[in-house]
Write a protein that holds these residues in place. Sequence first.
Motif, PDB file in Angstrom:
ATOM      1  N   LEU A   1       0.833  -1.202   0.000  1.00 53.03           N
ATOM      2  CA  LEU A   1       0.000   0.000   0.000  1.00 53.03           C
ATOM      3  C   LEU A   1       0.872   1.259   0.000  1.00 53.03           C
ATOM      4  O   LEU A   1       0.539   2.250  -0.670  1.00 53.03           O
TER       5      LEU A   1
ATOM      6  N   ILE B   1      -0.155   8.008   8.000  1.00 46.56           N
ATOM      7  CA  ILE B   1      -1.231   7.023   8.094  1.00 46.56           C
ATOM      8  C   ILE B   1      -0.669   5.605   8.063  1.00 46.56           C
ATOM      9  O   ILE B   1      -1.058   4.737   8.841  1.00 46.56           O
TER      10      ILE B   1
ATOM     11  N   LEU C   1       0.902   4.512  11.245  1.00 49.53           N
ATOM     12  CA  LEU C   1      -0.132   4.100  12.204  1.00 49.53           C
ATOM     13  C   LEU C   1      -0.577   2.663  11.934  1.00 49.53           C
ATOM     14  O   LEU C   1      -0.718   1.849  12.852  1.00 49.53           O
ATOM     15  N   PHE C   2      -0.771   2.348  10.633  1.00 52.96           N
ATOM     16  CA  PHE C   2      -1.166   0.988  10.266  1.00 52.96           C
ATOM     17  C   PHE C   2      -0.122  -0.029  10.736  1.00 52.96           C
ATOM     18  O   PHE C   2      -0.458  -1.045  11.358  1.00 52.96           O
TER      19      PHE C   2
ATOM     20  N   LEU D   1     -10.731  16.995  12.706  1.00 46.51           N
ATOM     21  CA  LEU D   1      -9.464  16.402  13.162  1.00 46.51           C
ATOM     22  C   LEU D   1      -9.369  16.406  14.679  1.00 46.51           C
ATOM     23  O   LEU D   1      -8.873  15.447  15.279  1.00 46.51           O
TER      24      LEU D   1
ATOM     25  N   GLY E   1     -11.315  13.613  15.905  1.00 44.74           N
ATOM     26  CA  GLY E   1     -10.565  12.379  15.692  1.00 44.74           C
ATOM     27  C   GLY E   1      -9.533  12.135  16.771  1.00 44.74           C
ATOM     28  O   GLY E   1      -9.397  11.017  17.285  1.00 44.74           O
TER      29      GLY E   1
ATOM     30  N   ALA F   1      -9.682   9.011  19.387  1.00 44.46           N
ATOM     31  CA  ALA F   1      -8.616   8.006  19.470  1.00 44.46           C
ATOM     32  C   ALA F   1      -8.092   7.896  20.891  1.00 44.46           C
ATOM     33  O   ALA F   1      -7.853   6.788  21.390  1.00 44.46           O
TER      34      ALA F   1
ATOM     35  N   LEU G   1     -10.793   6.127  23.072  1.00 43.60           N
ATOM     36  CA  LEU G   1     -10.923   4.703  22.770  1.00 43.60           C
ATOM     37  C   LEU G   1      -9.685   3.916  23.179  1.00 43.60           C
ATOM     38  O   LEU G   1      -9.783   2.780  23.618  1.00 43.60           O
TER      39      LEU G   1
ATOM     40  N   ILE H   1      -7.938  -5.406   9.383  1.00 46.31           N
ATOM     41  CA  ILE H   1      -6.920  -4.417   9.011  1.00 46.31           C
ATOM     42  C   ILE H   1      -6.775  -4.334   7.506  1.00 46.31           C
ATOM     43  O   ILE H   1      -6.641  -3.249   6.927  1.00 46.31           O
TER      44      ILE H   1
ATOM     45  N   PHE I   1      -9.554  -2.422   6.064  1.00 43.13           N
ATOM     46  CA  PHE I   1      -9.296  -0.990   6.256  1.00 43.13           C
ATOM     47  C   PHE I   1      -8.342  -0.463   5.194  1.00 43.13           C
ATOM     48  O   PHE I   1      -8.520   0.627   4.668  1.00 43.13           O
ATOM     49  N   MET I   2      -7.312  -1.256   4.873  1.00 43.01           N
ATOM     50  CA  MET I   2      -6.385  -0.841   3.815  1.00 43.01           C
ATOM     51  C   MET I   2      -7.096  -0.764   2.470  1.00 43.01           C
ATOM     52  O   MET I   2      -6.774   0.080   1.636  1.00 43.01           O
TER      53      MET I   2
ATOM     54  N   ALA J   1      -7.256  10.850   7.459  1.00 43.38           N
ATOM     55  CA  ALA J   1      -6.403  10.777   8.644  1.00 43.38           C
ATOM     56  C   ALA J   1      -7.242  10.593   9.901  1.00 43.38           C
ATOM     57  O   ALA J   1      -6.952   9.725  10.739  1.00 43.38           O
ATOM     58  N   ALA J   2      -8.327  11.378  10.035  1.00 43.78           N
ATOM     59  CA  ALA J   2      -9.181  11.244  11.218  1.00 43.78           C
ATOM     60  C   ALA J   2      -9.823   9.864  11.274  1.00 43.78           C
ATOM     61  O   ALA J   2      -9.881   9.220  12.333  1.00 43.78           O
TER      62      ALA J   2
ATOM     63  N   VAL K   1      -8.753   7.039   9.963  1.00 41.61           N
ATOM     64  CA  VAL K   1      -7.804   5.976  10.290  1.00 41.61           C
ATOM     65  C   VAL K   1      -7.488   5.982  11.771  1.00 41.61           C
ATOM     66  O   VAL K   1      -7.402   4.920  12.404  1.00 41.61           O
ATOM     67  N   ALA K   2      -7.359   7.176  12.386  1.00 45.19           N
ATOM     68  CA  ALA K   2      -7.045   7.228  13.815  1.00 45.19           C
ATOM     69  C   ALA K   2      -8.143   6.542  14.619  1.00 45.19           C
ATOM     70  O   ALA K   2      -7.872   5.674  15.460  1.00 45.19           O
ATOM     71  N   ILE K   3      -9.409   6.894  14.328  1.00 44.81           N
ATOM     72  CA  ILE K   3     -10.505   6.313  15.116  1.00 44.81           C
ATOM     73  C   ILE K   3     -10.687   4.832  14.784  1.00 44.81           C
ATOM     74  O   ILE K   3     -10.891   3.995  15.663  1.00 44.81           O
TER      75      ILE K   3
ATOM     76  N   LEU L   1      -8.519   2.566  13.707  1.00 45.71           N
ATOM     77  CA  LEU L   1      -7.507   1.676  14.270  1.00 45.71           C
ATOM     78  C   LEU L   1      -7.651   1.563  15.775  1.00 45.71           C
ATOM     79  O   LEU L   1      -7.385   0.502  16.344  1.00 45.71           O
ATOM     80  N   ALA L   2      -8.117   2.651  16.431  1.00 49.72           N
ATOM     81  CA  ALA L   2      -8.389   2.537  17.871  1.00 49.72           C
ATOM     82  C   ALA L   2      -9.497   1.523  18.124  1.00 49.72           C
ATOM     83  O   ALA L   2      -9.414   0.711  19.055  1.00 49.72           O
ATOM     84  N   ILE L   3     -10.529   1.541  17.258  1.00 50.68           N
ATOM     85  CA  ILE L   3     -11.624   0.574  17.427  1.00 50.68           C
ATOM     86  C   ILE L   3     -11.121  -0.846  17.177  1.00 50.68           C
ATOM     87  O   ILE L   3     -11.485  -1.792  17.899  1.00 50.68           O
TER      88      ILE L   3
ATOM     89  N   LEU M   1      -8.126  -1.962  17.716  1.00 52.25           N
ATOM     90  CA  LEU M   1      -7.364  -2.377  18.904  1.00 52.25           C
ATOM     91  C   LEU M   1      -8.292  -2.796  20.034  1.00 52.25           C
ATOM     92  O   LEU M   1      -8.023  -3.776  20.731  1.00 52.25           O
ATOM     93  N   LEU M   2      -9.404  -2.048  20.204  1.00 55.86           N
ATOM     94  CA  LEU M   2     -10.369  -2.426  21.251  1.00 55.86           C
ATOM     95  C   LEU M   2     -10.953  -3.802  20.973  1.00 55.86           C
ATOM     96  O   LEU M   2     -11.091  -4.625  21.879  1.00 55.86           O
TER      97      LEU M   2
ATOM     98  N   TYR N   1      -9.560  -6.158  19.324  1.00 60.33           N
ATOM     99  CA  TYR N   1      -8.536  -7.182  19.579  1.00 60.33           C
ATOM    100  C   TYR N   1      -8.393  -7.459  21.067  1.00 60.33           C
ATOM    101  O   TYR N   1      -8.234  -8.604  21.485  1.00 60.33           O
TER     102      TYR N   1
ATOM    103  N   VAL O   1      -8.708 -10.405  15.109  1.00 54.24           N
ATOM    104  CA  VAL O   1      -9.250  -9.334  14.276  1.00 54.24           C
ATOM    105  C   VAL O   1      -9.994  -9.912  13.085  1.00 54.24           C
ATOM    106  O   VAL O   1     -10.133  -9.272  12.059  1.00 54.24           O
TER     107      VAL O   1
END
Lengths: 185, 101
Positions: A34, A65, A68-69, A152, A155, A159, A162, B30, B33-34, B71-72, B74-76, B78-80, B82-83, B85, B91
């Motif tokens: 990716l 991004i 982060l992945f 943002l 967001g 994060a 959560l 994951i 998501f990608m 960006a926003a 992906v942040a939320i 990936l946090a979900i 992780l929760l 998991y 996953v």
Amino acid sequence: MIQEYLGYGFSFLAVALAISTILQKNPIYSAASLIGVMLMLACNYVLLNAEFIAAIQVIVYAGAIMVLFVFVIMLINIEYVKREKLYYRGRIFGVIIGMALLLKLLIVGYSLAIKVQEGDLPIPKDMDSTKVIGKYLFSNYILPFEVISVVLLIGIIGAVVLGKKERNGEIERETTIKAVRHVDM
Amino acid sequence: MINQMNFFLMIGLLIFGIGAIGLLVRRNLIICFMSIELMLNGVNLIFVTFSHYLQSAVGVLYVLFIMALAAAEVAIGLAIILLIYRLKGTVDMDSLNTMKG
């Protein structure tokens, strides 16, 4: 002329890496593919005279991004993920529906003929991409620009909330994970 | 021979379609998501192509907004993940059946 061939090369690589992204079993290889797709698309943006977008693509997408992945992939247990079966009969419907969507989109893209020569917010001849973006972003699009900052902020807050570990019930959750692992082994 | 604008449009559509197939086929959260990120990137390429060939700045501006939203998201997201998991220990999408009747 050479720009045309460069465009063909970058686009071919982008499509090949995109196919590799959805076919890899290991999510780390998928993430690496990716990143390659995003870099190739950034090269295409340079060919399309959008240098600022190319820089933002490399910095935000491939830089922030995807880090982060990769970070989240490292946090989870990868042995589970590797056991996913890629090919079984139930998936053929997904492939057929996706191919139908793709074929329809490609027919539209191939037969599209645009007669309009100028859209809204024209780009002046003597300005480069960065200057044009700055000019219009802070005059015509100032309200969406402010709204995106609020998005943002939400967001970031989401994060953090959560990802925060709760003190109560923490032991219970850990034991649940261990029980699941034990059963799955 | 296909002209340059339709070529870039079709590359964008191809990447969008590959992302859609990945979203339908894969069961790993994951990688799904990608695939969504792939679809967003295909749309971005189409926006930039139209912006270049119509000499209009609207497409480039919308690409900026799409990137901020991604960006926003992906942040939320990936946090979900992780929760999920932490709660389930996996996953896999097929294991998320706690709401079945």
